[in-house]
Design a protein around this motif. Structure first.
Motif, PDB file in Angstrom:
ATOM      1  N   PRO A 152       0.819  -1.223   0.000  1.00  0.00           N
ATOM      2  CA  PRO A 152       0.000   0.000   0.000  1.00  0.00           C
ATOM      3  C   PRO A 152       0.846   1.265   0.000  1.00  0.00           C
ATOM      4  O   PRO A 152       0.356   2.351  -0.238  1.00  0.00           O
ATOM      5  N   LYS A 153       2.156   1.111   0.265  1.00  0.00           N
ATOM      6  CA  LYS A 153       3.023   2.295   0.294  1.00  0.00           C
ATOM      7  C   LYS A 153       3.312   2.789  -1.117  1.00  0.00           C
ATOM      8  O   LYS A 153       3.817   3.884  -1.301  1.00  0.00           O
ATOM      9  N   VAL A 158       2.166   4.281  -4.213  1.00  0.00           N
ATOM     10  CA  VAL A 158       1.049   5.025  -4.790  1.00  0.00           C
ATOM     11  C   VAL A 158       1.460   5.417  -6.205  1.00  0.00           C
ATOM     12  O   VAL A 158       2.499   6.027  -6.390  1.00  0.00           O
ATOM     13  N   GLN A 202      -0.783   6.399   6.075  1.00  0.00           N
ATOM     14  CA  GLN A 202      -1.865   6.441   5.101  1.00  0.00           C
ATOM     15  C   GLN A 202      -3.278   6.395   5.668  1.00  0.00           C
ATOM     16  O   GLN A 202      -4.224   6.721   4.975  1.00  0.00           O
ATOM     17  N   VAL A 258       6.364  14.178  -3.946  1.00  0.00           N
ATOM     18  CA  VAL A 258       7.223  13.320  -3.126  1.00  0.00           C
ATOM     19  C   VAL A 258       6.539  13.078  -1.784  1.00  0.00           C
ATOM     20  O   VAL A 258       6.087  14.011  -1.134  1.00  0.00           O
ATOM     21  N   TYR A 259       6.412  11.818  -1.395  1.00  0.00           N
ATOM     22  CA  TYR A 259       5.810  11.555  -0.088  1.00  0.00           C
ATOM     23  C   TYR A 259       6.658  10.632   0.763  1.00  0.00           C
ATOM     24  O   TYR A 259       6.365  10.386   1.931  1.00  0.00           O
ATOM     25  N   LEU A 305       5.477  15.548   6.260  1.00  0.00           N
ATOM     26  CA  LEU A 305       4.786  15.846   5.014  1.00  0.00           C
ATOM     27  C   LEU A 305       3.404  16.431   5.301  1.00  0.00           C
ATOM     28  O   LEU A 305       2.961  17.372   4.632  1.00  0.00           O
TER      29      LEU A 305
END
Lengths: 177, 153
Positions: free
Chosen positions: A26-27, A29, B47, A133-134, B58
């Protein structure tokens, strides 16, 4: 017979979905930039703060942007791979030094080696936001027209370099600019 | 009562801790927009938290960005558009209705329709299965027995 087979069938389908779901990360994206022009930036160089580099300066060549920071542990892990890849001279790799203290960044490069043509300083993280960027490290591949063609999320491994980056870069370099 | 009070206190404290920095708005409507936005936008680092709940770097940056845009007078849709352009649909807590999310939005309704159809079929089938109902003969006999019993009383 069908009375018993039907529930079993449904059960197997659900198990199938769940099993596939287990293997998904899930990381990761998907980037909305793939196939679109690279976002603009205009940032100072880490070693020559009075010189600036803009996205437009890169036109006409295939290039990589590797987002890194001295505080990022996975960047340390991928650094050897990136350095080895840069030494082949296949493609210029630019660094985006994301939310880092310039002194820490320089120390980090001194200790681990500097594979970058130039590292661009994104002190407040605004360029990072523009590039979506995350999680550092992230690596973008741009073609000759400045279109983002691929993005590696997380550390670049030797396998990613050999199986994904090199074939893509060779293909892009053969394309018309 | 005391327990209840403590629980309320604990719940309240998490809400208070959620946003560390405070932003000043010149217009209460903008502040309302900002609050809606930080609750609707997902923090991509942790998330399962929205921007308001997350304390990741972030999330702080994106809150600042949201604040700047709202304060500049951008509408909620414009801010959402800005975020989606950079982080994709994933940044939205509520997925938009579009072709690749049709299964997501339509799935529950389709399952519901199938369930209703199955239910109707099961109900329709029931009366045809009359094996356990009494035949005319049996019914008369039962009536007889019942009448007998009442007479005996």
């Amino acid at each position: 017979m069908i009375r018993y087979l039907l529930p079993l069938g449904i059960f197997i389908v659900i198990v199938g979905f769940l099993f596939v779901g287990l293997g998904m990360d899930p990381k990761i994206v998907p980037s909305p930039f793939i196939g679109k022009p690279a976002p603009e930036f205009n940032l100072p160089k880490l070693y020559k703060p009075d010189e600036r580099v803009a996205t437009a300066d890169m036109k006409g060549q295939v290039w990589l942007l590797n987002v890194w920071a001295s505080w990022c542990v996975s960047c340390r892990a991928e650094h050897q791979v990136v350095t080895r890849f840069a030494k082949t001279g296949l493609v210029p790799i630019y660094g985006l030094n994301y939310k880092d203290e310039p002194e820490d960044a320089k120390g980090w490069l001194r200790a681990l080696g500097n594979p970058y043509v130039a590292s661009l300083v994104d002190y407040d993280g605004n360029a990072g936001i523009d590039w979506g960027v995350y999680g550092v490290p992230e690596t973008f591949v741009m073609d000759k027209n400045g279109i983002v063609r691929d993005k590696v999320i997380g550390p670049v491994t030797e396998e990613i370099v050999q199986d994904r980056l090199i074939p893509l870069i060779e293909k892009l370099q053969a394309e018309e600019g | 009562m005391k327990k209840l009070f403590l629980i309320c206190l604990m719940a309240a404290s998490t809400v208070v801790c959620a946003n560390i920095e405070t932003y000043k708005f010149d217009d209460p409507r903008k502040e309302a927009d900002y609050q809606v936005l930080v609750h609707e936008l997902r923090c991509l680092v942790c998330q399962n938290q929205n921007l308001a709940d997350s304390n990741a770097e972030l999330a702080q940056d994106l809150r600042r960005k949201t604040y700047e845009m709202v304060e500049k007078g951008l509408s909620k849709d414009e801010v959402v558009e800005y975020m989606v352009a950079r982080y994709g649909d994933f940044v939205l807590y509520k997925p938009p209705l579009q072709t690749n999310t049709l299964a997501l939005w339509g799935g529950p309704f389709i399952i519901f329709i199938i369930a209703v159809l199955v239910l109707i079929r099961m109900i329709r089938r029931r009366p045809t299965n009359s094996d356990h109902l009494l035949s005319e003969e049996q019914r008369q006999r039962a009536e007889q027995l019942l009448n007998q019993q009442t007479e005996e009383k």
